[in-house]
Design a protein around this motif. Structure first.
Motif, mmCIF file in Angstrom:
data_model
loop_
_atom_site.group_PDB
_atom_site.id
_atom_site.type_symbol
_atom_site.label_atom_id
_atom_site.label_comp_id
_atom_site.label_asym_id
_atom_site.label_seq_id
_atom_site.Cartn_x
_atom_site.Cartn_y
_atom_site.Cartn_z
ATOM 1 N N ASN A 26 45.833 31.091 30.759
ATOM 2 C CA ASN A 26 46.533 32.369 30.736
ATOM 3 C C ASN A 26 45.660 33.445 31.368
ATOM 4 O O ASN A 26 44.452 33.300 31.474
ATOM 5 N N ASN A 27 46.303 34.537 31.751
ATOM 6 C CA ASN A 27 45.602 35.688 32.305
ATOM 7 C C ASN A 27 44.777 35.326 33.534
ATOM 8 O O ASN A 27 43.612 35.694 33.645
ATOM 9 N N VAL A 28 45.400 34.582 34.446
ATOM 10 C CA VAL A 28 44.758 34.235 35.705
ATOM 11 C C VAL A 28 45.633 34.696 36.864
ATOM 12 O O VAL A 28 46.828 34.928 36.709
ATOM 13 N N VAL A 29 45.016 34.830 38.030
ATOM 14 C CA VAL A 29 45.722 35.218 39.248
ATOM 15 C C VAL A 29 45.396 34.169 40.306
ATOM 16 O O VAL A 29 44.228 33.838 40.522
ATOM 17 N N GLU A 30 46.423 33.632 40.948
ATOM 18 C CA GLU A 30 46.232 32.652 42.017
ATOM 19 C C GLU A 30 46.104 33.403 43.340
ATOM 20 O O GLU A 30 46.945 34.235 43.670
ATOM 21 N N ILE A 31 45.049 33.124 44.078
ATOM 22 C CA ILE A 31 44.747 33.830 45.325
ATOM 23 C C ILE A 31 44.785 32.850 46.490
ATOM 24 O O ILE A 31 44.312 31.721 46.377
ATOM 25 N N GLU A 32 45.337 33.275 47.612
ATOM 26 C CA GLU A 32 45.235 32.535 48.867
ATOM 27 C C GLU A 32 44.619 33.471 49.889
ATOM 28 O O GLU A 32 45.113 34.578 50.094
ATOM 29 N N LEU A 33 43.532 33.052 50.509
ATOM 30 C CA LEU A 33 42.909 33.820 51.578
ATOM 31 C C LEU A 33 43.286 33.188 52.907
ATOM 32 O O LEU A 33 43.137 31.980 53.080
ATOM 33 N N THR A 74 42.659 28.481 55.518
ATOM 34 C CA THR A 74 43.118 29.100 54.280
ATOM 35 C C THR A 74 42.366 28.477 53.122
ATOM 36 O O THR A 74 41.908 27.336 53.196
ATOM 37 N N GLU A 75 42.223 29.261 52.074
ATOM 38 C CA GLU A 75 41.644 28.732 50.840
ATOM 39 C C GLU A 75 42.399 29.323 49.667
ATOM 40 O O GLU A 75 42.850 30.453 49.718
ATOM 41 N N GLU A 76 42.554 28.515 48.646
ATOM 42 C CA GLU A 76 43.251 28.929 47.432
ATOM 43 C C GLU A 76 42.312 28.771 46.253
ATOM 44 O O GLU A 76 41.546 27.809 46.195
ATOM 45 N N PHE A 77 42.368 29.741 45.339
ATOM 46 C CA PHE A 77 41.559 29.657 44.137
ATOM 47 C C PHE A 77 42.187 30.503 43.048
ATOM 48 O O PHE A 77 43.104 31.276 43.295
ATOM 49 N N ILE A 78 41.681 30.336 41.848
ATOM 50 C CA ILE A 78 42.191 31.065 40.690
ATOM 51 C C ILE A 78 41.058 31.916 40.138
ATOM 52 O O ILE A 78 39.924 31.452 40.022
ATOM 53 N N VAL A 79 41.390 33.173 39.820
ATOM 54 C CA VAL A 79 40.416 34.078 39.200
ATOM 55 C C VAL A 79 41.007 34.624 37.908
ATOM 56 O O VAL A 79 42.219 34.630 37.718
ATOM 57 N N SER A 80 40.140 35.087 37.046
ATOM 58 C CA SER A 80 40.640 35.699 35.812
ATOM 59 C C SER A 80 41.324 37.020 36.154
ATOM 60 O O SER A 80 40.955 37.697 37.120
ATOM 61 N N LYS A 81 42.322 37.379 35.372
ATOM 62 C CA LYS A 81 43.033 38.652 35.574
ATOM 63 C C LYS A 81 42.067 39.817 35.438
ATOM 64 O O LYS A 81 42.136 40.788 36.191
ATOM 65 N N ALA A 82 41.105 39.719 34.516
ATOM 66 C CA ALA A 82 40.133 40.793 34.313
ATOM 67 C C ALA A 82 39.285 41.001 35.569
ATOM 68 O O ALA A 82 39.071 42.144 35.999
ATOM 69 N N ASP A 83 38.795 39.912 36.176
ATOM 70 C CA ASP A 83 38.001 40.037 37.399
ATOM 71 C C ASP A 83 38.845 40.570 38.551
ATOM 72 O O ASP A 83 38.379 41.383 39.350
ATOM 73 N N LYS A 111 39.284 44.301 38.328
ATOM 74 C CA LYS A 111 38.078 45.065 38.680
ATOM 75 C C LYS A 111 38.015 45.358 40.179
ATOM 76 O O LYS A 111 37.426 46.344 40.590
ATOM 77 N N VAL A 112 38.626 44.488 40.981
ATOM 78 C CA VAL A 112 38.542 44.614 42.433
ATOM 79 C C VAL A 112 39.799 45.238 43.034
ATOM 80 O O VAL A 112 39.722 46.055 43.947
ATOM 81 N N VAL A 113 40.963 44.856 42.524
ATOM 82 C CA VAL A 113 42.243 45.293 43.087
ATOM 83 C C VAL A 113 42.933 46.204 42.079
ATOM 84 O O VAL A 113 43.283 45.780 40.984
#
Length: 98
Positions: free
Chosen positions: A47-54, A61-70, A73-75
């Motif tokens: 829970n509380n994650v964001v899926e990112i694709e760069l 391309t790269e895909e990864f998951i970051v915590s919603k809190a992190d 802090k950036v976006v």
């Protein structure tokens, strides 16, 4: 003459009724398979994650998951409020250039 499709779980090989089939898409690997929901119960949800694709300029391309809190802090919410949707045209784009 008729044909009958028989769906089976790719995990266990069990025959599945149509209402039991769950199609699993493994995005990072570009794969998909069929299973029963019960067979997937061992997968813990995060829970509380964001899926990112760069999407890099070289086409990589790269895909990864970051915590919603992190992510937060950036976006900022202001950045997201004016961000383009992933479907359709980018904000301000006009096909005829007017």
């Amino acid at each position: 003459m008729g044909y009958k499709n028989i769906r089976t779980s790719d995990i266990s090989g069990k025959v599945l009724d149509d209402d039991q089939v769950v199609t699993v898409v493994v995005r990072g690997l570009g794969k998909l398979f069929d299973a029963m929901a019960e067979e997937l119960e061992g997968l813990k949800r995060m829970n509380n994650v964001v899926e990112i694709e760069l999407r890099h300029p070289d086409g990589k391309t790269e895909e990864f998951i970051v915590s919603k809190a992190d992510f937060d802090k950036v976006v900022t919410p202001e950045v997201l409020a004016v961000a383009d949707n992933i479907r359709g045209r980018r904000n301000g784009f006009k096909p005829n250039g007017d």
